[in-house]
Design a protein around this motif. Structure first.
Motif, PDB file in Angstrom:
ATOM      1  N   VAL A 133      17.153  30.574  51.703  1.00 13.90           N
ATOM      2  CA  VAL A 133      18.574  30.488  52.080  1.00 13.90           C
ATOM      3  C   VAL A 133      19.364  29.823  50.967  1.00 13.90           C
ATOM      4  O   VAL A 133      20.455  30.277  50.595  1.00 13.90           O
ATOM      5  CB  VAL A 133      18.730  29.716  53.405  1.00 13.90           C
TER       6      VAL A 133
ATOM      7  N   TYR B  96      11.817  29.562  54.293  1.00 12.89           N
ATOM      8  CA  TYR B  96      13.111  29.967  54.851  1.00 12.89           C
ATOM      9  C   TYR B  96      14.250  29.135  54.231  1.00 12.89           C
ATOM     10  O   TYR B  96      15.254  29.681  53.762  1.00 12.89           O
ATOM     11  CB  TYR B  96      13.103  29.801  56.364  1.00 12.89           C
ATOM     12  N   ALA B  97      14.080  27.813  54.219  1.00 11.37           N
ATOM     13  CA  ALA B  97      15.138  26.944  53.691  1.00 11.37           C
ATOM     14  C   ALA B  97      15.371  27.188  52.201  1.00 11.37           C
ATOM     15  O   ALA B  97      16.516  27.256  51.735  1.00 11.37           O
ATOM     16  CB  ALA B  97      14.767  25.480  53.945  1.00 11.37           C
TER      17      ALA B  97
ATOM     18  N   SER C  71      21.008  33.537  55.653  1.00  7.98           N
ATOM     19  CA  SER C  71      19.988  33.195  56.634  1.00  7.98           C
ATOM     20  C   SER C  71      19.088  34.385  56.945  1.00  7.98           C
ATOM     21  O   SER C  71      17.866  34.240  57.068  1.00  7.98           O
ATOM     22  CB  SER C  71      20.657  32.693  57.917  1.00  7.98           C
TER      23      SER C  71
ATOM     24  N   GLY D 294      16.695  34.728  54.103  1.00 10.25           N
ATOM     25  CA  GLY D 294      15.647  33.714  54.178  1.00 10.25           C
ATOM     26  C   GLY D 294      14.599  34.034  55.224  1.00 10.25           C
ATOM     27  O   GLY D 294      13.403  33.812  55.019  1.00 10.25           O
TER      28      GLY D 294
ATOM     29  N   PHE E 233      25.979  29.996  60.704  1.00 10.89           N
ATOM     30  CA  PHE E 233      25.000  29.861  59.633  1.00 10.89           C
ATOM     31  C   PHE E 233      23.805  30.784  59.855  1.00 10.89           C
ATOM     32  O   PHE E 233      23.367  31.499  58.950  1.00 10.89           O
ATOM     33  CB  PHE E 233      24.531  28.408  59.536  1.00 10.89           C
ATOM     34  N   PHE E 234      23.260  30.796  61.075  1.00 11.06           N
ATOM     35  CA  PHE E 234      22.067  31.585  61.328  1.00 11.06           C
ATOM     36  C   PHE E 234      22.336  33.091  61.312  1.00 11.06           C
ATOM     37  O   PHE E 234      21.406  33.877  61.129  1.00 11.06           O
ATOM     38  CB  PHE E 234      21.448  31.184  62.670  1.00 11.06           C
TER      39      PHE E 234
ATOM     40  N   ARG F  33      22.356  31.590  48.969  1.00 14.73           N
ATOM     41  CA  ARG F  33      23.687  31.031  49.188  1.00 14.73           C
ATOM     42  C   ARG F  33      24.263  30.410  47.933  1.00 14.73           C
ATOM     43  O   ARG F  33      25.469  30.458  47.700  1.00 14.73           O
ATOM     44  CB  ARG F  33      23.622  29.992  50.310  1.00 14.73           C
TER      45      ARG F  33
ATOM     46  N   SER G 188      24.449  34.426  59.101  1.00  9.17           N
ATOM     47  CA  SER G 188      24.956  34.732  57.771  1.00  9.17           C
ATOM     48  C   SER G 188      23.954  35.580  57.005  1.00  9.17           C
ATOM     49  O   SER G 188      22.752  35.581  57.299  1.00  9.17           O
ATOM     50  CB  SER G 188      25.233  33.441  57.004  1.00  9.17           C
TER      51      SER G 188
END
Length: 1007
Positions: A119, A115-116, A574, A577, A568-569, A123, A571
């Motif tokens: 993202v 996930y990270a 996110s 991700g 952020f979550f 991004r 977006s």
């Protein structure tokens, strides 16, 4: 006599040439067609050498013993630059029995890491390659994590996997630095060389087009079209447009490569500031060239405006051949252009030849090209004392050519006046206010007559070409002075260590951590001791939040930061991700279940897991495209790997040779076919995996190779497994690109088009302010960093580059639309393509207006001692009253952007500005300001360019407005009283009232 003497031929200098065989000739043709140059082959060679070194090194005992703990494809793929690492379990390490807790923890951390990483990839696209490498590492590590019995084993495995990565990176870096080293500065100088060649090619194409106007019908197409398609341009016009577009592409690459060259520590001659100045001066020559390429477009607009049939040519027609008044006007207009282009042939050829020599001088002085060999004594005598490109006196000779061309402008204008029966006395343009001229009848008929308007437009087109050639020569002269200054300073005669400054490195570091470019910190600035300031406006700041005022108190400022968490979550990055993490876990769950954990490792299903994590893209159309390309690349690499192995019957030396040769193919695709890069990358990884694993097994043995839990398969079966896992992983990636809902190219293209419209509105706004500042004489000294003119120029150029980059991305993205699976009505791709093309034309004409208005500021500086001419003072005063540019253009573009982005219909009653009436408004204020007496004034030609630019700008805006209306519609608050007898009422569902006819009215009374 030699038996081959009949096949030999003698050249005029007496040398004997021998004919080549047809096969050799065919090979040479194919080689030329491939576009492989020596520089390109060196890059292909380097790309193939690094993985070959790594695979070959595994044949050494020490290397094999050290890296037997993990699969050799770890360092190999890292050296190859692709995500092919497959890291395996530690050699000889006892695996623990199934541990559900360890599997659950590993699964959770795999989800978090993917996930990270995803993202970050969405991004910050600049971290694409590091993100792919991190994703591969995470997949491999978390796959084997539950199988270790102790943490020491897990740490040892992770350490060896990291060593494999670093070894591969080290081999790749050493190969890049030691084998045919290529610096960013060399790439930039190659771009500069290509840009100069592009300018010269476009200039020659423009000269050929102008020459074609002597005897062709510029208002007609080259070929007659009977299928309803818009007629095509003449071959000369099409070649000019193609050469200019190629030049724009080269300059775009120039702009991309410049920051890397400025940040590089290298042994070179020019510093970062010198490179920036050269780029700035070369970029300034692009807008006049773009304007010259629009000549055919201007003629097309004239033909369409007058309703002339472009499928019919009147190139050789006479007035007697005309069948109606429209054709008579066209033939008369065409004959006038034939006379004018013949009259302008000599001065246009002269300045074009001078500009071509100027670019050659820049190339030779910067040592981009070598000077030709010494000419013969006869040629030197013919040249005499004439300065040649590369000479120190060339700048002065070039300046003299510019002045000669500027002086020929009066002869050109006299020729135009003579063609239209305007008799000018000798020395008229030296003092036009004190001399009379004999005016024809059409001039005394009034400024609004059709004939006078038509002839004024013809004059403005003539001045348009003259001004752009003059402007290009003038800007090239500024570039020549910069280049000669570098030579005079001695920078070009010696090399030195070039180190970027701390400020540039700090900006680089900041930009690497930012998702988007920050807004300017200063909105206004003072110029010297005066109160002249420039306001950049709200469009250049962060957008306001309609639900929150700016935080004022300490609590508001503290809690305002908490809002960034849900932002952020929610977006797009996110959400992307999360999709990738879910897709990966749908495969990884097999590894974390007791009954399938061994099967997952044995059959190498983590290959599919890796392809899922790196194969997903934010949009469905792009995912399908990359899916197809990666499958093609994997299949091709599988075939090549089998050929490389079996063609030499598995002998290691022969396999390595063919492995090295076949790697050239993938590198060729990567370097020459940007649209097919996925094929090149995955083919490199696949062939390296297959060949590397087979040679590894032959070196260390099957028993040791299978101690990591993976089953051994012959090379042909392993190749099929690789293809199957790639297909499986990519299929899952595509499934989760469209589930639970697809993010299609359709929606992304629409939103990006809305962003482009908004950016063009910003660009027009700052050009509008630039024109107003220049007319008011408040631009200041543009050499000063904080002057209003310099600040405006910096913002204008930055937005111009962004506009072109975004529109180029739109054209690329529109190509992905065809990969979306059509559901429902057909996507209007042709309409989007047309809007993008019209928007690019809008940007080009806005740029023309910007560069043409610079003449007003230049004239003020040149005439400062003379307090400017009376005509210039009057012209600036009147043009300010008439408002040369209109802010309503920016308003319209902003409204179009909002509607396209949101998908809402346009507001009703939108009206376009009509700047083409500018000349009529000037005539209404002062009838003498645009008379024949002033056509030789420098500002008159600038006004002609702005007049044509604004006319074409509004024409293109009309097309953009109509296109957007077709996309989103338009609000209509009106109502219509429609008769019940009107048959159209059945088709109109928006009618609010229906009026009954008399029969229905009578029938109702009887009832």
């Amino acid at each position: 006599m030699s038996p081959n003497s009949e096949r030999d031929s003698a050249t005029p200098n007496g040398k004997i040439t021998h004919p080549t065989s047809p096969a050799l000739t065919r090979v040479k043709q194919l080689w030329t067609k491939s576009g492989i140059t020596w520089q390109l082959y060196k890059s292909m060679f380097k790309g193939a050498l690094a993985p070959t070194i790594t695979v070959a090194a595994f044949q050494a005992n020490a290397w094999a013993q050290h890296y037997a703990r993990i699969n050799s494809t770890g360092p190999t793929s890292a050296g190859d630059g692709g995500p092919g690492t497959s890291g395996l379990a530690s050699k000889g390490a006892s695996t623990a029995p199934y541990n559900s807790s360890a599997s659950a923890v590993a699964g959770v951390w795999l989800f978090v890491q993917i996930y990270a990483i995803s993202v970050l990839r969405a991004r910050m696209p600049q971290y694409l390659i590091p993100s792919i490498m991190a994703a591969v590492f995470a997949n491999v590590a978390m796959t084997y994590a539950p199988q270790f019995s102790t943490m020491a084993q897990a740490e040892q495995f992770a350490l060896h996997l990291l060593k494999a990565y670093l070894t591969g990176f080290g081999i790749a870096a050493a190969t890049s630095l030691l084998i045919f080293p290529l610096t960013s500065r060399q790439v930039l100088f190659a771009d500069m060389r290509s840009s100069i060649a592009g300018y010269r090619a476009a200039l020659n194409a423009n000269l050929a087009y102008l020459k074609s106007l002597e005897d062709t019908d510029m208002f007609a197409a080259q070929r007659t079209r009977t299928d309803g398609v818009k007629p095509t341009r003449s071959p000369e016009a099409a070649d000019l447009v193609a050469k200019t577009q190629a030049l724009s592409a080269i300059n775009a690459k120039f702009a991309i490569d410049l920051p890397f060259a400025k940040r590089e520590v290298a042994i070179g001659k020019l510093g970062p500031d010198d490179l920036q100045e050269l780029y700035r001066r070369m970029r300034e020559c692009a807008i006049p060239m773009i304007g010259l390429s629009c000549m055919s477009d201007i003629f097309e607009r004239t033909s369409e405006e007058r309703g002339w049939d472009r499928s019919v040519s009147f190139a050789n027609a006479t007035l007697e051949d005309a069948s109606n008044e429209s054709e008579r006007t066209r033939i008369e207009y065409l004959n006038q252009w034939h006379e004018l282009t013949k009259l302008l042939k000599e001065p246009f050829n002269s300045i074009s030849e001078a500009i071509d020599g100027g670019f050659e001088h820049v190339s030779r002085t910067l040592q981009l090209t070598k000077a030709p060999k010494q000419t013969s004594s006869q040629d030197q005598e013919a040249l005499g004392d004439q300065a040649k490109p590369g000479d120190t006196a060339f700048a002065g000779a070039f300046r003299a050519k510019i002045e000669e061309f500027q002086n020929s402008k009066q002869l050109m204008l006299r020729g135009w006046c003579k063609i239209h029966n305007i008799e000018l006395p000798p020395g008229f343009f030296s003092d036009p206010s004190s001399k009379d001229f004999q005016a024809p009848t059409w001039m005394s008929a009034g400024p609004l007559t059709e004939e006078r308007r038509r002839l004024r437009r013809q004059l403005m087109v003539l001045l348009y070409v003259e001004f752009l050639l003059y402007l290009m020569a003038k800007r090239l002269h500024a570039l020549i002075l910069v280049v000669d200054g570098l030579r005079a300073s001695g920078k070009l005669s010696r090399s030195r260590l070039v180190v970027p400054g701390s400020k540039r490195l700090w900006k680089w570091f900041r930009s690497s951590l930012l998702h988007s470019q920050e807004a300017p910190e200063e909105d206004s600035t003072d110029f010297n001791d005066h109160s002249t300031s420039i306001e950049l406006g709200q469009a250049f700041r962060k957008r306001k939040d309609p639900e929150h005022l700016p935080p004022q108190t300490g609590w508001e400022q503290l809690t305002d930061h908490l809002r960034s968490i849900p932002r952020f979550f929610s977006s797009p990055a996110s959400l992307f991700g999360f999709r990738v993490a879910v897709a990966v876990m749908s495969l990884a769950i097999i590894n974390y279940l007791q009954d399938t954990q061994v099967f997952f490792t044995k059959q190498r299903l983590f290959w599919a897991q890796i392809m899922t994590s790196i194969g997903m893209t934010p949009s469905a159309g792009q995912s399908l495209r990359t899916f197809i390309l990666r499958v093609i690349g994997t299949f091709a690499a599988m075939i090549l790997a089998l050929v490389a192995y079996y063609i030499v019957d598995g002998h290691v030396g022969g396999v390595l040779v063919f492995f090295f040769l076949f790697l050239h193919i993938g590198n060729y695709i990567i370097l020459t076919r940007p649209k097919l890069i996925p094929i090149g990358i995955i083919s490199q990884v696949t062939i390296t995996l297959i060949i590397g694993y087979e040679l590894q097994v032959r070196k260390i043995g099957i028993e040791e190779a299978t101690s990591n839990g993976q089953a051994y398969y012959p090379i042909w079966q392993l190749a099929l497994i690789r293809l199957a896992t790639v297909l499986g992983g990519l299929s899952i990636a595509y499934f989760f690109s469209i589930f639970p809902y697809p993010i299609t190219e359709h929606s992304q293209l629409r939103k990006n088009l809305g962003s482009s419209l908004y950016l063009v509105a910003n660009y027009y706004s700052i050009v509008h302010e630039t024109v107003q500042v220049r007319l008011a004489g408040a631009e200041g000294d543009t050499t000063l960093k904080y002057s209003p003119g310099r600040k405006l120029e910096k913002s204008r150029q930055r937005i111009f580059i962004k506009c072109n980059a975004l529109l180029g991305g739109l054209r690329t993205q529109s190509g992905f639309v065809k990969y979306d699976i059509p559901i429902g009505g057909r996507f209007p791709s042709e309409l989007y393509t047309q809007i993008i093309a019209d928007l690019q034309s809008v940007v080009n004409y806005i740029s023309l207006i910007s560069v043409a208005s610079a003449t007003f500021a230049d004239m003020q500086l040149n005439d400062e001692e003379k307090l400017s001419s009376e005509w210039l003072r009057n012209f600036r005063r009147i043009i300010l009253e008439a408002k040369m540019t209109s802010q309503s253009v920016a308003t319209l573009l902003a409204l179009l952007s909002a509607s396209v982005t949101s998908g809402n219909p346009l507001p009703p009653y939108l009206r376009l500005p009509e700047p083409y009436s500018l000349s009529e408004r000037l005539d209404a204020i002062d009838t003498d300001i645009l008379s024949v007496r002033h056509i030789a004034e420098p500002g008159y030609a600038s006004f002609a360019v702005i007049q044509i630019g604004t006319k074409c700008l509004v024409d293109d805006l009309k097309k953009v407005l109509q296109g957007v209306k077709q996309l989103v519609g338009e609000l209509d608050f009106s109502y219509h009283v429609v008769s019940a007898a009107d048959q159209s009422k059945a088709a109109s569902r928006e009618a609010l009232f229906y009026k009954a006819d008399e029969h229905d009215d009578v029938q109702s009374k009887e009832d």
